[in-house]
Design a protein around this motif. Structure first.
Motif, PDB file in Angstrom:
ATOM      1  N   GLY A  73      -4.730  76.352  19.118  1.00 23.07           N
ATOM      2  CA  GLY A  73      -3.481  76.823  19.699  1.00 23.07           C
ATOM      3  C   GLY A  73      -3.638  78.233  20.224  1.00 23.07           C
ATOM      4  O   GLY A  73      -4.731  78.800  20.205  1.00 23.07           O
ATOM      5  N   THR A  74      -2.540  78.804  20.683  1.00 24.79           N
ATOM      6  CA  THR A  74      -2.538  80.148  21.257  1.00 24.79           C
ATOM      7  C   THR A  74      -1.917  81.134  20.288  1.00 24.79           C
ATOM      8  O   THR A  74      -0.827  80.883  19.749  1.00 24.79           O
ATOM      9  CB  THR A  74      -1.746  80.148  22.577  1.00 24.79           C
ATOM     10  N   TRP A  75      -2.609  82.235  20.060  1.00 27.22           N
ATOM     11  CA  TRP A  75      -2.199  83.246  19.089  1.00 27.22           C
ATOM     12  C   TRP A  75      -0.752  83.691  19.327  1.00 27.22           C
ATOM     13  O   TRP A  75       0.002  83.912  18.376  1.00 27.22           O
ATOM     14  CB  TRP A  75      -3.147  84.445  19.177  1.00 27.22           C
ATOM     15  N   GLU A  76      -0.376  83.840  20.600  1.00 27.41           N
ATOM     16  CA  GLU A  76       0.944  84.379  20.935  1.00 27.41           C
ATOM     17  C   GLU A  76       2.086  83.383  20.777  1.00 27.41           C
ATOM     18  O   GLU A  76       3.261  83.767  20.882  1.00 27.41           O
ATOM     19  CB  GLU A  76       0.944  84.914  22.378  1.00 27.41           C
ATOM     20  N   ASN A  77       1.792  82.123  20.546  1.00 21.69           N
ATOM     21  CA  ASN A  77       2.848  81.135  20.367  1.00 21.69           C
ATOM     22  C   ASN A  77       3.396  81.159  18.939  1.00 21.69           C
ATOM     23  O   ASN A  77       2.767  81.702  18.023  1.00 21.69           O
ATOM     24  CB  ASN A  77       2.331  79.740  20.706  1.00 21.69           C
ATOM     25  N   ALA A  78       4.548  80.541  18.753  1.00 20.01           N
ATOM     26  CA  ALA A  78       5.170  80.476  17.426  1.00 20.01           C
ATOM     27  C   ALA A  78       4.482  79.386  16.606  1.00 20.01           C
ATOM     28  O   ALA A  78       4.977  78.269  16.444  1.00 20.01           O
ATOM     29  CB  ALA A  78       6.665  80.190  17.566  1.00 20.01           C
ATOM     30  N   LEU A  79       3.308  79.758  16.069  1.00 20.84           N
ATOM     31  CA  LEU A  79       2.476  78.808  15.330  1.00 20.84           C
ATOM     32  C   LEU A  79       2.000  79.409  14.007  1.00 20.84           C
ATOM     33  O   LEU A  79       0.950  79.044  13.496  1.00 20.84           O
ATOM     34  CB  LEU A  79       1.260  78.401  16.174  1.00 20.84           C
ATOM     35  N   TRP A  80       2.807  80.317  13.447  1.00 15.21           N
ATOM     36  CA  TRP A  80       2.422  81.029  12.233  1.00 15.21           C
ATOM     37  C   TRP A  80       3.461  80.826  11.140  1.00 15.21           C
ATOM     38  O   TRP A  80       4.625  80.565  11.405  1.00 15.21           O
ATOM     39  CB  TRP A  80       2.284  82.522  12.520  1.00 15.21           C
ATOM     40  N   SER A  81       3.014  80.965   9.895  1.00 12.43           N
ATOM     41  CA  SER A  81       3.908  80.892   8.740  1.00 12.43           C
ATOM     42  C   SER A  81       3.907  82.230   8.012  1.00 12.43           C
ATOM     43  O   SER A  81       2.863  82.861   7.854  1.00 12.43           O
ATOM     44  CB  SER A  81       3.445  79.790   7.780  1.00 12.43           C
ATOM     45  N   THR A  82       5.076  82.647   7.537  1.00 13.85           N
ATOM     46  CA  THR A  82       5.177  83.850   6.721  1.00 13.85           C
ATOM     47  C   THR A  82       5.495  83.516   5.266  1.00 13.85           C
ATOM     48  O   THR A  82       5.790  84.412   4.475  1.00 13.85           O
ATOM     49  CB  THR A  82       6.272  84.789   7.279  1.00 13.85           C
ATOM     50  N   LEU A  83       5.401  82.241   4.907  1.00 10.88           N
ATOM     51  CA  LEU A  83       5.604  81.844   3.517  1.00 10.88           C
ATOM     52  C   LEU A  83       4.439  82.339   2.668  1.00 10.88           C
ATOM     53  O   LEU A  83       3.298  82.453   3.127  1.00 10.88           O
ATOM     54  CB  LEU A  83       5.699  80.321   3.411  1.00 10.88           C
ATOM     55  N   THR A  84       4.706  82.611   1.397  1.00 13.47           N
ATOM     56  CA  THR A  84       3.639  83.028   0.492  1.00 13.47           C
ATOM     57  C   THR A  84       2.949  81.839  -0.164  1.00 13.47           C
ATOM     58  O   THR A  84       1.909  81.996  -0.792  1.00 13.47           O
ATOM     59  CB  THR A  84       4.198  83.946  -0.602  1.00 13.47           C
ATOM     60  N   SER A  85       3.497  80.654  -0.007  1.00 10.82           N
ATOM     61  CA  SER A  85       2.885  79.455  -0.565  1.00 10.82           C
ATOM     62  C   SER A  85       2.015  78.786   0.496  1.00 10.82           C
ATOM     63  O   SER A  85       2.048  79.135   1.675  1.00 10.82           O
ATOM     64  CB  SER A  85       3.962  78.477  -1.039  1.00 10.82           C
ATOM     65  N   GLU A  86       1.233  77.789   0.073  1.00  4.87           N
ATOM     66  CA  GLU A  86       0.302  77.127   0.988  1.00  4.87           C
ATOM     67  C   GLU A  86       1.006  76.240   1.998  1.00  4.87           C
ATOM     68  O   GLU A  86       0.494  75.984   3.082  1.00  4.87           O
ATOM     69  CB  GLU A  86      -0.709  76.303   0.179  1.00  4.87           C
ATOM     70  N   GLY A  87       2.171  75.721   1.688  1.00  4.85           N
ATOM     71  CA  GLY A  87       2.847  74.804   2.589  1.00  4.85           C
ATOM     72  C   GLY A  87       3.304  75.478   3.869  1.00  4.85           C
ATOM     73  O   GLY A  87       3.587  76.677   3.903  1.00  4.85           O
ATOM     74  N   GLY A  88       3.357  74.672   4.946  1.00  5.88           N
ATOM     75  CA  GLY A  88       3.765  75.219   6.229  1.00  5.88           C
ATOM     76  C   GLY A  88       5.272  75.326   6.373  1.00  5.88           C
ATOM     77  O   GLY A  88       6.047  74.805   5.561  1.00  5.88           O
ATOM     78  N   MET A  89       5.687  76.010   7.434  1.00  9.22           N
ATOM     79  CA  MET A  89       7.107  76.177   7.720  1.00  9.22           C
ATOM     80  C   MET A  89       7.582  75.067   8.641  1.00  9.22           C
ATOM     81  O   MET A  89       6.867  74.650   9.543  1.00  9.22           O
ATOM     82  CB  MET A  89       7.344  77.534   8.394  1.00  9.22           C
ATOM     83  N   ALA A  90       8.790  74.601   8.409  1.00 16.26           N
ATOM     84  CA  ALA A  90       9.362  73.578   9.282  1.00 16.26           C
ATOM     85  C   ALA A  90       9.442  74.088  10.713  1.00 16.26           C
ATOM     86  O   ALA A  90       9.209  73.348  11.669  1.00 16.26           O
ATOM     87  CB  ALA A  90      10.737  73.169   8.773  1.00 16.26           C
ATOM     88  N   THR A  91       9.761  75.358  10.866  1.00 15.76           N
ATOM     89  CA  THR A  91       9.795  75.990  12.182  1.00 15.76           C
ATOM     90  C   THR A  91       8.888  77.219  12.142  1.00 15.76           C
ATOM     91  O   THR A  91       9.315  78.294  11.694  1.00 15.76           O
ATOM     92  CB  THR A  91      11.225  76.408  12.569  1.00 15.76           C
ATOM     93  N   PRO A  92       7.637  77.079  12.565  1.00 13.82           N
ATOM     94  CA  PRO A  92       6.725  78.229  12.539  1.00 13.82           C
ATOM     95  C   PRO A  92       7.248  79.375  13.400  1.00 13.82           C
ATOM     96  O   PRO A  92       8.089  79.192  14.283  1.00 13.82           O
ATOM     97  CB  PRO A  92       5.422  77.644  13.096  1.00 13.82           C
ATOM     98  N   VAL A  93       6.735  80.567  13.135  1.00 16.68           N
ATOM     99  CA  VAL A  93       7.224  81.784  13.786  1.00 16.68           C
ATOM    100  C   VAL A  93       6.081  82.464  14.533  1.00 16.68           C
ATOM    101  O   VAL A  93       4.940  82.013  14.507  1.00 16.68           O
ATOM    102  CB  VAL A  93       7.832  82.744  12.738  1.00 16.68           C
TER     103      VAL A  93
END
Length: 213
Positions: free
Chosen positions: A51-71
């Motif tokens: 993917g592209t670094w600048e897209n909303a494809l990141w998680s700020t959670l402290t746990s291993e699971g991903g975010m429903a809506t990445p940021v």
């Protein structure tokens, strides 16, 4: 491609190491985790994680699971690759099209398992200032971790790169300009099994290379 291993710099005098240690500050940093699959719970994830670094494809959670809506990427944090990565996860590329300040990379050394990741593109990867920015890929049997820099690594004299204790590999493929130095190990963790691969005489930027621990 040449390799830099834990035995390469045994000859650096202890006094020289101490001098350069005083220039670095191994500070903790918040973490932003690569999460292109969102909250997909497949573990290990076997889909395409590119993917592209600048897209909303990141998680700020402290746990291993991903975010429903990445940021979006949080500037100045450490990057962790990746949510639910591990055995069977194909190698992937994160395309960096802009300049970003990154306080180190973790690949398998925290919650997620290791994965082969390449950072490429027209942007510049900038070491965070005032920080000994750890680069820490690990490697398990059948589950290698590696970080390939196909972007220029920059940064000022207070932002170094630190090869931590992970047994994975790092590839510095371009002529880099960071001035903060490359540190092999740090206080509390020695540089033992990892391999850093370098492609030219500017791969390690303009600063010193120090066998720190």
């Amino acid at each position: 491609m040449k390799k830099l291993t834990s035995n390469t710099f045994k000859f650096i005098p202890a006094a020289l190491c101490l001098l350069f240690c005083l220039l670095a500050n191994h500070a903790g940093a918040a973490i932003t985790t690569w999460d292109p699959q969102g909250s997909n719970t497949q573990n290990f994830y076997t889909g395409n994680m590119s993917g592209t670094w600048e897209n909303a494809l990141w998680s700020t959670l402290t746990s291993e699971g991903g975010m429903a809506t990445p940021v979006n990427w949080v500037e100045g944090t450490a990057a962790l690759f990746a949510v639910n990565s591990g055995t069977g996860t194909p190698a992937f590329t994160v395309t960096m099209n802009a300049n970003h300040t990154v306080a180190g990379i973790f690949d398998g050394s925290l919650n997620p398992n290791p994965c082969p990741v390449t950072i490429a593109g027209t942007g510049t990867y900038i070491n965070a200032s005032g920080n000994l920015n750890g680069i820490d890929p690990t490697a398990n049997a059948g589950d290698p971790g590696s970080i390939t820099f196909n972007v220029v690594v920059a940064g000022d004299a207070t932002g170094g790169m630190c090869a931590q204790s992970g047994a994975g590999q790092v590839y510095l493929n371009l002529a880099n300009t960071y001035a903060g130095g490359t540190y092999l190990g740090y206080s509390g963790s020695s540089f033992v099994n990892g391999i850093w691969n370098f492609a030219n005489n500017a791969s390690f930027g303009t600063g010193p290379i120090v066998f720190l621990n």
